[in-house]
Scaffold this active site. Structure first.
Site, short mmCIF file in Angstrom:
data_model
loop_
_atom_site.label_atom_id
_atom_site.label_comp_id
_atom_site.label_asym_id
_atom_site.label_seq_id
_atom_site.Cartn_x
_atom_site.Cartn_y
_atom_site.Cartn_z
N GLN A 1 -8.89 14.27 3.07
CA GLN A 1 -8.14 13.48 2.09
C GLN A 1 -8.97 13.28 0.83
OE1 GLN A 1 -7.16 8.99 2.41
NE2 GLN A 1 -5.26 10.07 2.96
N ARG B 1 -3.84 10.66 5.90
CA ARG B 1 -3.91 9.28 6.39
C ARG B 1 -3.30 8.31 5.39
NH1 ARG B 1 -7.17 5.05 5.33
NH2 ARG B 1 -8.76 6.26 4.22
N HIS C 1 -12.54 11.63 0.25
CA HIS C 1 -12.57 10.26 0.78
C HIS C 1 -12.60 10.19 2.30
CE1 HIS C 1 -11.88 5.99 0.93
NE2 HIS C 1 -10.68 6.12 1.48
N LEU D 1 -15.14 4.80 -4.93
CA LEU D 1 -13.75 4.47 -4.66
C LEU D 1 -13.23 3.34 -5.55
CD1 LEU D 1 -11.22 4.71 -2.84
CD2 LEU D 1 -12.29 3.06 -1.29
N HIS E 1 -9.00 11.01 -2.20
CA HIS E 1 -8.41 9.76 -2.68
C HIS E 1 -8.04 9.93 -4.14
CE1 HIS E 1 -7.76 5.54 -3.56
NE2 HIS E 1 -7.87 5.28 -2.28
N GLU F 1 -6.85 1.70 -3.36
CA GLU F 1 -5.41 1.71 -3.49
C GLU F 1 -4.87 0.29 -3.70
OE1 GLU F 1 -1.96 3.33 -0.53
OE2 GLU F 1 -3.71 4.60 -0.91
N PHE G 1 0.85 -1.19 0.00
CA PHE G 1 0.00 0.00 0.00
C PHE G 1 0.89 1.24 0.00
CE2 PHE G 1 -4.68 0.52 1.22
CZ PHE G 1 -5.10 -0.46 0.33
N ARG H 1 -1.06 9.28 -0.35
CA ARG H 1 -2.26 9.62 -1.11
C ARG H 1 -2.32 11.09 -1.52
NH1 ARG H 1 -7.06 6.08 1.85
NH2 ARG H 1 -6.45 4.08 0.91
#
Length: 594
Positions: free
Chosen positions: A240, A398, A353, A252, A242, A255, A119, A286
């Site tokens: 955030q 995050r 997100h 979404l 995304h 990731e 990730f 991100r």
């Protein structure tokens, strides 16, 4: 107004992963617990978390919690509190094994161990090479965790108030939190739930932006009730975006796609992340990837007839990998784009997100607020966990895979705190031969309810105001911001507030309960929007997800501190970032590169 009253040892607001983990621990400890959920619990937004949950298990490569801690601090752009981050990362391996024992069906390696994928922003040996740290149940990890926790709560005997909407916290005559006003969405009746221990786990507020990955229920309900109780919200400027939402729709695209080898490409066919993050490339943090995509589109290298998105390409992966490890993503792409990702790339663009800010708490889940001397004081009987809380483990940005970890680690820890307090209180009451409960003050919430009970509906509508609010926030406080865009957004919010004050609802409508629900939600969204814009306007730097084109540099000398926003007078206060972990040397702020 006739009110039914119920009394419990502890009240949990929210039936997502954070609330259910807390409720399970409290019920198993023998306490009378009630979970209040706006939707059926397994429809809570935790169900939408796709990629996985981070823990340094070392199932694929060597790993340890200190490397995870470093990545989280760096990912937060050094705004995360290092004591809280340390606590979360140390607890991670144990919490994942606990989830496994609760029945979460994690994907497996050939040797039987839990599968862990790569990730963004996660490395081994303090940033040296890519880590495989994210424990996954295919690409439906949140779904698996939520259903397992719900079944465990049913087995334990937790009481549920499903499809009840929580309006406001109730205080007693001494000013202490003592209960909650809720509305049964089915019949519109109001109830008072009494408890000296109330945990808010109402999730995020992504519906404040037009394009978002959030469920329609994510309207900041817990945040609004905290502001109306006179308490602050923390770090609300940090949202955030995304990097990979479905272009034009917002849903979404996890990731996990890039973790399995997906590559972002522009209209020239370039793997453009090499320019922005030469080492991590598509698996940079991100905020870095989201800004890179926005720049590619802004500079004319976007794809499609309007050049308003980029492509996420995984056609070089074999079909078996896509169908086994990314089945949900493939379904989303087929359903909303008409694209089979095994055959052609998916159009993507950044979408709102996650909310890094929220209700300020300590690492035990207790809500804190500054006193007149600026010292942090615990708000007796009030707790918060999950996305609605700000502990702060995410800081300014995050890392993927840390949200599911956050909700279960601090959900469990808050439950331990509440259970300890309940046992302590019972000992004290026994010694005092039982003290009478203090009456709750209902006047403020009754006035709020009465505000919407008007027989003459207005021409303006809640839907129109909400749409304008979302557009205002997206234009004024999106991926890139500046003084002018945010000042304009603030002016628009003041006009929207005036419009909302003029809206009335007819109680003759057959859908009156849903109209009231929409009105209460819109009040909360507007409160969240004000908190966001005021906080963002005052932070004159760029840090993590807060990217100002007029202040492009991070400024640690002035802004290594958390924002506290109070709705009364839109007042702002600040407190320092905690740079002092308990078991590890502190990580000093450095330039953040990938």
């Amino acid at each position: 107004m006739k009110l039914d009253t119920h009394t419990f040892d502890a009240l949990i607001l929210g039936g997502g992963g954070a609330g259910l983990r807390s409720a399970l621990a409290l019920t198993l400890a023998g306490h009378q617990v009630a979970v209040v959920s706006k939707v059926f619990p397994t429809r809570s937004h935790t169900v939408a978390a796709q990629g996985g949950i981070n823990a340094a298990l070392g199932n694929i490569t060597e790993d340890n919690w200190e490397w995870h801690m470093y990545d989280t601090i760096k990912g937060s752009d050094f705004l995360g509190d290092q004591d809280a981050i340390e606590f979360m990362c140390r607890e991670a391996a144990d919490i994942v094994r606990e989830l496994e024992h609760f029945g979460v069906p994690f994907s497996r390696l050939e040797n039987g161990k839990i599968y862990q994928r790569a990730f963004g922003g996660q490395n081994l040996n303090f940033g040296q090479e890519q880590a495989h740290r994210t424990c996954a149940a295919a690409d439906r990890t949140g779904h698996a965790i939520l259903h397992s926790l719900y079944q465990q709560n049913l087995h334990a005997g937790t009481r549920f108030f499903d499809e009840y909407y929580a309006l406001d916290l109730l205080k007693d005559t001494h000013g202490n939190i003592g209960g909650l006003m809720v509305m049964n969405i089915h019949d519109g009746r109001y109830h008072v739930l009494q408890s000296r221990h109330i945990l808010i786990a109402t999730g995020g507020a992504g519906q404040v932006f037009r394009n978002n990955t959030n469920a329609s229920i994510n309207t900041g309900d817990g945040l609004g009730m905290v502001l109306r109780a006179g308490l602050p919200l923390q770090d609300m400027e940090f949202w955030q975006f995304h990097p990979t939402g479905v272009a034009g729709k917002g849903m979404l695209i996890s990731e996990a796609v890039r973790g399995e080898g997906g590559v972002l490409k522009n209209s020239l066919g370039e793997d453009f992340m090499q320019r922005y993050a030469p080492h991590a490339k598509d698996l940079a943090s991100r905020d870095v990837v989201a800004r890179a995509i926005a720049i590619e589109v802004k500079e004319g290298r976007g794809c499609g007839p309007n050049k308003d998105y980029v492509l996420l390409d995984l056609t070089h992966l074999d079909d078996a990998t896509i169908k086994q490890r990314l089945p949900g993503i493939r379904d989303i792409s087929l359903t909303f784009l008409g694209v089979d990702p095994a055959v052609e790339p998916m159009p993507v663009f950044p979408t709102c997100h996650y909310m890094m800010g929220g209700i300020p708490t300590d690492i035990h889940g207790r809500v804190v607020t500054p006193d007149e001397n600026g010292e942090q004081q615990i708000v007796k009987g009030l707790y918060a966990v999950g996305e609605c809380a700000c502990v702060s483990v995410h800081g300014a940005n995050r890392l993927g895979g840390n949200s599911l970890l956050d909700i279960v680690v601090f959900g469990r820890e808050a439950a331990k705190t509440i259970s300890h307090e309940l046992h302590q209180n019972r000992r004290e009451k026994t010694q005092q031969a039982g003290s009478p409960e203090t009456a709750l003050c209902l006047d403020a919430v009754r006035q709020r309810i009465a505000r919407w009970q008007n027989p003459a509906p207005s021409t303006d509508t809640l839907a129109a105001i909400r749409k304008a609010l979302q557009h205002t926030m997206e234009m004024g406080c999106g991926v890139f911001r500046n003084q002018a865009s945010m000042q304009h957004a603030l002016q628009q919010l003041l006009l929207l507030q005036q419009r909302l004050e003029q809206v009335t609802l007819s109680d003759h409508s057959q859908v009156f309960n849903l109209q009231r629900l929409a009105a209460y939600e819109l009040e909360n969204l507007l409160a969240v929007a004000f908190a966001t814009v005021h906080s963002a306007l005052n932070r004159t730097e760029s840090r993590g997800a807060h990217s100002r084109v007029d202040y492009p540099q991070r400024d640690d000398s002035a802004w290594l501190r958390h924002t506290l926003y109070f709705s009364a007078g839109h007042r702002l206060d600040y407190k320092p970032v905690n740079l002092h972990p308990k078991h590890h040397a502190a990580f000093a702020p450095t330039a953040r590169t990938y």
